[in-house]
Design an enzyme around this catalytic site. Sequence first.
Site, PDB file in Angstrom:
ATOM      1  N   HIS A 269       0.836  -1.197   0.000  1.00 14.86           N
ATOM      2  CA  HIS A 269       0.000   0.000   0.000  1.00 14.86           C
ATOM      3  C   HIS A 269       0.866   1.241   0.000  1.00 14.86           C
ATOM      4  O   HIS A 269       1.937   1.270   0.574  1.00 14.86           O
ATOM      5  CB  HIS A 269      -0.976   0.013   1.184  1.00 14.86           C
TER       6      HIS A 269
ATOM      7  N   HIS B 195       0.928   5.267   0.881  1.00 13.60           N
ATOM      8  CA  HIS B 195       0.299   6.318   1.678  1.00 13.60           C
ATOM      9  C   HIS B 195       0.458   7.627   0.910  1.00 13.60           C
ATOM     10  O   HIS B 195       1.576   7.994   0.538  1.00 13.60           O
ATOM     11  CB  HIS B 195       1.010   6.490   3.031  1.00 13.60           C
TER      12      HIS B 195
END
Length: 161
Positions: free
Chosen positions: A147, A149
């Site tokens: 992921h 950010h």
Amino acid sequence: ATHWPLWRKTHCDLPLFGTIVPMADGEEKLDEVERAVKAAAQRIPDTAPATIFDKILSKEIPSATVHEDDICYAFRDINPQAPVHILVIPKHRDGLTQLSNARDDHAGVLGHLMLTASRIGNRECPEGFRIVVNDGKDGAQSVYHLHLHVLGGRQMKWPPG
């Protein structure tokens, strides 16, 4: 979203997305680095069990959608570390539990994630933004599903970490 804190408190072995969160027993508190150490010890690369992100993708857990296409999904972090804090994840993990597991055939997905994160950052944070990828224990990665950010909405500090 009103049911999320209860879900997190009663159904997770690991607290998620915060710097200090009560554990399931309500007693112990771990910061992000401690959670990352615990998550790293429990993970199995590539064959890792479903993560909180898989539950978000399957709509078992609600999220505030920012972007969705065939390749990735972006949503607002429930415990933002900046005024704007959005996570961009691949819809199909395909071994991308962390960036250091990327293979040559992931180049298209990785490029798409970066381009999507950039477009979201430009839209949400016109004065500038930061894209962060945590990798492994020392990188404070607490969810083993790659992921990105997207952080912004304020002046970032340097150096990070």
